[in-house]
Design an enzyme around this catalytic site. Structure first.
Site, PDB file in Angstrom:
ATOM      1  N   ASP A   1       0.807  -1.231   0.000  1.00 28.24           N
ATOM      2  CA  ASP A   1       0.000   0.000   0.000  1.00 28.24           C
ATOM      3  C   ASP A   1       0.837   1.277   0.000  1.00 28.24           C
ATOM      4  O   ASP A   1       0.409   2.313   0.526  1.00 28.24           O
ATOM      5  CB  ASP A   1      -0.961   0.020   1.208  1.00 28.24           C
ATOM      6  CG  ASP A   1      -1.876  -1.185   1.216  1.00 28.24           C
ATOM      7  OD1 ASP A   1      -2.204  -1.672   0.121  1.00 28.24           O
ATOM      8  OD2 ASP A   1      -2.253  -1.632   2.309  1.00 28.24           O
ATOM      9  N   LYS A  29       1.917   2.221  -5.094  1.00 30.22           N
ATOM     10  CA  LYS A  29       2.491   1.700  -6.340  1.00 30.22           C
ATOM     11  C   LYS A  29       1.595   1.974  -7.548  1.00 30.22           C
ATOM     12  O   LYS A  29       2.065   2.411  -8.602  1.00 30.22           O
ATOM     13  CB  LYS A  29       2.712   0.180  -6.209  1.00 30.22           C
ATOM     14  CG  LYS A  29       3.652  -0.205  -5.079  1.00 30.22           C
ATOM     15  CD  LYS A  29       3.713  -1.711  -4.886  1.00 30.22           C
ATOM     16  CE  LYS A  29       2.459  -2.346  -4.333  1.00 30.22           C
ATOM     17  NZ  LYS A  29       2.125  -1.980  -2.940  1.00 30.22           N
ATOM     18  N   HIS A  68      -4.668  -1.661  -5.772  1.00 38.53           N
ATOM     19  CA  HIS A  68      -3.871  -0.535  -6.266  1.00 38.53           C
ATOM     20  C   HIS A  68      -4.811   0.587  -6.695  1.00 38.53           C
ATOM     21  O   HIS A  68      -5.636   0.416  -7.589  1.00 38.53           O
ATOM     22  CB  HIS A  68      -2.976  -0.987  -7.429  1.00 38.53           C
ATOM     23  CG  HIS A  68      -1.945  -1.990  -7.000  1.00 38.53           C
ATOM     24  ND1 HIS A  68      -1.028  -2.544  -7.845  1.00 38.53           N
ATOM     25  CD2 HIS A  68      -1.681  -2.524  -5.774  1.00 38.53           C
ATOM     26  CE1 HIS A  68      -0.250  -3.381  -7.184  1.00 38.53           C
ATOM     27  NE2 HIS A  68      -0.634  -3.395  -5.916  1.00 38.53           N
ATOM     28  N   GLN A 124       2.027  -6.045  -3.136  1.00 30.57           N
ATOM     29  CA  GLN A 124       2.483  -6.152  -1.734  1.00 30.57           C
ATOM     30  C   GLN A 124       3.753  -5.309  -1.562  1.00 30.57           C
ATOM     31  O   GLN A 124       3.933  -4.342  -2.268  1.00 30.57           O
ATOM     32  CB  GLN A 124       2.705  -7.616  -1.326  1.00 30.57           C
ATOM     33  CG  GLN A 124       1.428  -8.444  -1.229  1.00 30.57           C
ATOM     34  CD  GLN A 124       0.870  -8.882  -2.556  1.00 30.57           C
ATOM     35  OE1 GLN A 124       1.526  -9.543  -3.334  1.00 30.57           O
ATOM     36  NE2 GLN A 124      -0.371  -8.524  -2.849  1.00 30.57           N
TER      37      GLN A 124
HETATM   38  P1  GDP Z   1      -0.727   0.392  -3.558  1.00 32.66           P
HETATM   39  O1  GDP Z   1      -1.321  -0.876  -3.108  1.00 32.66           O
HETATM   40  O2  GDP Z   1       0.745   0.463  -3.314  1.00 32.66           O
HETATM   41  O3  GDP Z   1      -1.051   0.740  -4.981  1.00 32.66           O
HETATM   42  O4  GDP Z   1      -1.358   1.537  -2.654  1.00 32.66           O
HETATM   43  P2  GDP Z   1      -2.920   1.676  -2.228  1.00 32.66           P
HETATM   44  O5  GDP Z   1      -3.689   2.132  -3.395  1.00 32.66           O
HETATM   45  O6  GDP Z   1      -3.381   0.450  -1.547  1.00 32.66           O
HETATM   46  O7  GDP Z   1      -2.810   2.778  -1.104  1.00 32.66           O
HETATM   47  C1  GDP Z   1      -2.320   4.051  -1.346  1.00 32.66           C
HETATM   48  C2  GDP Z   1      -3.406   5.066  -0.974  1.00 32.66           C
HETATM   49  O8  GDP Z   1      -2.838   6.346  -0.857  1.00 32.66           O
HETATM   50  C3  GDP Z   1      -4.492   5.201  -2.026  1.00 32.66           C
HETATM   51  O9  GDP Z   1      -5.691   5.507  -1.398  1.00 32.66           O
HETATM   52  C4  GDP Z   1      -3.996   6.372  -2.866  1.00 32.66           C
HETATM   53  O10 GDP Z   1      -5.059   7.048  -3.526  1.00 32.66           O
HETATM   54  C5  GDP Z   1      -3.386   7.241  -1.821  1.00 32.66           C
HETATM   55  N1  GDP Z   1      -2.224   8.050  -2.255  1.00 32.66           N
HETATM   56  C6  GDP Z   1      -1.277   7.737  -3.167  1.00 32.66           C
HETATM   57  N2  GDP Z   1      -0.320   8.692  -3.178  1.00 32.66           N
HETATM   58  C7  GDP Z   1      -0.679   9.617  -2.274  1.00 32.66           C
HETATM   59  C8  GDP Z   1      -0.065  10.830  -1.790  1.00 32.66           C
HETATM   60  O11 GDP Z   1       1.008  11.232  -2.205  1.00 32.66           O
HETATM   61  N3  GDP Z   1      -0.742  11.506  -0.818  1.00 32.66           N
HETATM   62  C9  GDP Z   1      -1.925  11.075  -0.313  1.00 32.66           C
HETATM   63  N4  GDP Z   1      -2.504  11.805   0.650  1.00 32.66           N
HETATM   64  N5  GDP Z   1      -2.512   9.942  -0.727  1.00 32.66           N
HETATM   65  C10 GDP Z   1      -1.895   9.214  -1.677  1.00 32.66           C
HETATM   66  P1  IMO Z   2      -0.860  -4.123  -2.246  1.00 28.27           P
HETATM   67  O1  IMO Z   2      -0.402  -4.676  -3.574  1.00 28.27           O
HETATM   68  C1  IMO Z   2      -0.879  -4.558   2.078  1.00 28.27           C
HETATM   69  C2  IMO Z   2      -0.890  -8.622   3.677  1.00 28.27           C
HETATM   70  C3  IMO Z   2      -2.133  -9.097   4.414  1.00 28.27           C
HETATM   71  C4  IMO Z   2      -1.509 -10.067   5.398  1.00 28.27           C
HETATM   72  C5  IMO Z   2      -0.393 -10.710   4.587  1.00 28.27           C
HETATM   73  C6  IMO Z   2      -0.767 -12.031   3.951  1.00 28.27           C
HETATM   74  O2  IMO Z   2      -2.155  -3.416  -2.296  1.00 28.27           O
HETATM   75  O3  IMO Z   2       0.234  -3.353  -1.614  1.00 28.27           O
HETATM   76  P2  IMO Z   2      -2.310 -12.744   1.915  1.00 28.27           P
HETATM   77  O4  IMO Z   2      -3.719 -12.411   1.582  1.00 28.27           O
HETATM   78  O5  IMO Z   2      -1.329 -12.318   0.879  1.00 28.27           O
HETATM   79  O6  IMO Z   2      -2.112 -14.159   2.309  1.00 28.27           O
HETATM   80  O7  IMO Z   2      -1.982 -11.885   3.246  1.00 28.27           O
HETATM   81  O8  IMO Z   2      -0.066  -9.767   3.567  1.00 28.27           O
HETATM   82  N1  IMO Z   2      -1.137  -8.120   2.307  1.00 28.27           N
HETATM   83  C7  IMO Z   2      -1.084  -6.824   1.970  1.00 28.27           C
HETATM   84  N2  IMO Z   2      -0.908  -5.725   2.732  1.00 28.27           N
HETATM   85  N3  IMO Z   2      -1.006  -4.433   0.749  1.00 28.27           N
HETATM   86  C8  IMO Z   2      -1.159  -5.518  -0.040  1.00 28.27           C
HETATM   87  O9  IMO Z   2      -1.147  -5.468  -1.391  1.00 28.27           O
HETATM   88  C9  IMO Z   2      -1.248  -6.788   0.575  1.00 28.27           C
HETATM   89  N4  IMO Z   2      -1.418  -8.046   0.127  1.00 28.27           N
HETATM   90  C10 IMO Z   2      -1.344  -8.847   1.197  1.00 28.27           C
HETATM   91  O10 IMO Z   2      -2.769  -8.030   5.058  1.00 28.27           O
HETATM   92  O11 IMO Z   2      -0.916  -9.363   6.448  1.00 28.27           O
HETATM   93 MG    MG Z   3      -2.845  -1.562  -1.840  1.00 29.17          MG
END
Ligand code: GDP
Ligand code: IMO
Ligand code: MG
Length: 429
Positions: free
Chosen positions: A13, A16, A41, A230
């Site tokens: 999270d 990416k 994502h 991840q």
């Molecule tokens: P990923 O799994 O790595 O793609 O990340 P996620 O989408 O799960 O989580 C990132 C969160 O942060 C999302 O809700 C994005 O919209 C938000 N986000 C991304 N970049 C920024 C930033 O620079 N500032 C803020 N405030 N939010 C961001």
């Molecule tokens: P993105 O791509 C954050 C965490 C789960 C758990 C552990 C194992 O959005 O960054 P699983 O379902 O893979 O067996 O869970 O990994 N986990 C993540 N945490 N972002 C993710 O993906 C995750 N994918 C799995 O919360 O702790």
């Molecule tokens: Mg994510």
């Protein structure tokens, strides 16, 4: 040309998806190389939010090919829902999405097994996303798995039933009744029916030998960006085992997950948040279980994109970051979400740990398996909005000092800084 890589350096999270979408115009092909629908994502395009689970984050660029690589595992039903959402938004994934025939299928019973194993572990549970990731990768390595290529065969249902029966036998040994447990609020039979309907739909989708496609594209001079899911601290080998996911999330996973040689890897973009978050169980040395942690969660809207769970929040952990940079061979750092701390007067940053009476600057087996006390350096906050700033030099001085301290400690420069969720809120240096 080379395959550039973009992946997370923390516990997932990091942001990416947003950066892949921002960088996509520079590439011909975007490819996911591992993980599955455990990923979420988020892309924010003109104020509209999109969450992708299995589909690469370049999908909103119709002229770019997006590939679900052989290292990915996918649940056909979840994928079909994702596809339908895109179609509703005017995207036509049939044009620019390709799926590897070697990517493994997550069966409804894989999800049941995930739930059964977690229930059996009680308080020691991993905190899995319950998407069937662990059981599906287990079957892959145990050589029982089913792949996308199998859905084209006439005996697919037979193969499915054989694997399902295997799973039901295991579930019975856990006294786990798959007719009682719901999947995504659905009874098993309904989920299974939807799953088969999705398989039917995917039979007509472009299923390819993605390793041939990708290597041919490289030979033709095309550029490729590999998108990680991840984060490095969830890597099955180097993360905080057993509280990890079941794939290699690091750069090494790109070679096996796409079928390219190590010599084909180019730049490695390492994405990290200006602080840390983690969902699920496991060690998190800099976690803040206080009002500061809550402020990070509220300001940063830190709730899971896939499960909606509140994310655990804490200060930036430099030993962990340096470790991840080392494992991945990062060439370019990308710092996300500094804006979340705009109203912080001071910010702590972890520079080392105290473990068993000793101090260390390294993340080691011991630091991941024992209680550790983080050693902090306190830096002043910048107390300034970042809105509208699109030039690195115009950022608040104190933020540049914060970034500079990180750069000095890890020995790499931050080349991209994200100051908000939107595509345009990105500063390239
Ligand atoms: P990923 O799994 O790595 O793609 O990340 P996620 O989408 O799960 O989580 C990132 C969160 O942060 C999302 O809700 C994005 O919209 C938000 N986000 C991304 N970049 C920024 C930033 O620079 N500032 C803020 N405030 N939010 C961001
Ligand atoms: P993105 O791509 C954050 C965490 C789960 C758990 C552990 C194992 O959005 O960054 P699983 O379902 O893979 O067996 O869970 O990994 N986990 C993540 N945490 N972002 C993710 O993906 C995750 N994918 C799995 O919360 O702790
Ligand atoms: Mg994510």
């Amino acid at each position: 040309m080379k395959v550039d890589v973009l992946l997370g350096l923390q516990w997932g999270d990091e942001g990416k998806g947003k950066i892949v979408d921002v960088l996509t115009p520079q590439y011909d092909i975007i490819a996911r190389f591992q993980g599955g629908p455990n990923a979420g994502h988020t892309l924010q395009i003109e104020g509209d939010k999109h969450v992708l689970h299995t589909i690469p984050s370049g999908i909103f660029h119709p002229e770019k090919i997006n590939i679900i690589g052989n290292g990915v595992i996918a649940d056909p039903y979840i994928l079909s829902l994702e596809l339908a959402k895109l179609v509703a938004k005017g995207v036509n994934p049939r044009v620019n999405l390709r799926i590897s025939k070697r990517a493994h299928l997550i069966l409804p019973t894989h999800r049941m097994l995930d739930a059964a194993y977690e229930q059996a572990m009680g308080a020691a549970k991993i905190g899995s996303t319950l998407k069937g990731i662990g059981p599906c990768y287990t079957d892959k390595t145990a050589r029982y798995g089913l792949r996308f290529g199998d859905i084209l065969a006439s005996d697919f249902t037979e193969k499915y039933n054989k694997l399902k029966q295997r799973h039901l036998n295991i579930l019975a040994s856990y006294n786990f009744d798959h007719h009682v447990q719901l999947i995504d609020k659905m009874p098993f039979d309904e989920y299974e029916k939807n799953w088969f309907a999705a398989v039917e739909e995917l039979r007509t989708f472009p299923l390819i030998d993605s390793e041939l496609y990708i290597n041919k594209a490289l030979a033709e001079g095309k550029s490729i960006l590999a998108e990680g899911a991840q984060g490095s601290m969830l890597d099955v080998d180097f993360g905080s085992y057993p509280y990890v996911t079941s794939s290699n999330t690091i750069t090494a996973g790109v070679c096996s997950g796409l079928g390219i040689p190590p010599s084909a890897v180019g730049k490695v973009y390492g994405v990290f948040k200006a602080y840390c978050t983690r969902v699920g169980s496991g060690p998190f040395p800099t976690e803040l279980e206080d009002t500061t942690g809550e402020r990070l969660r509220d300001n940063g809207k830190e709730f899971g994109s896939t499960t909606g769970r509140p994310r655990r929040c804490g200060w930036l952990d430099l030993p962990a970051l340096r470790y991840a940079i080392m494992l991945n061979g990062v060439t370019d750092l990308v710092m996300m979400k500094a804006d979340v701390m705009n109203d912080f007067n001071t910010i702590d940053i972890c520079t080392g740990y105290e473990v068993n009476g000793q101090t260390t600057q390294d993340l080691t087996y011991e630091t991941l398996s024992n209680p550790v006390k983080p050693i902090y350096k306190t830096l002043p906050g910048w107390n300034h909005s970042l809105e509208g700033v699109n030039d690195y030099d115009l950022l608040p001085e104190k933020l540049k000092e914060y970034t500079g301290f990180i750069e000095e400690t890890v020995g790499l420069s931050v080349n991209i800084l994200s100051s908000g969720p939107g595509r345009e809120e990105t500063i390239q240096r």
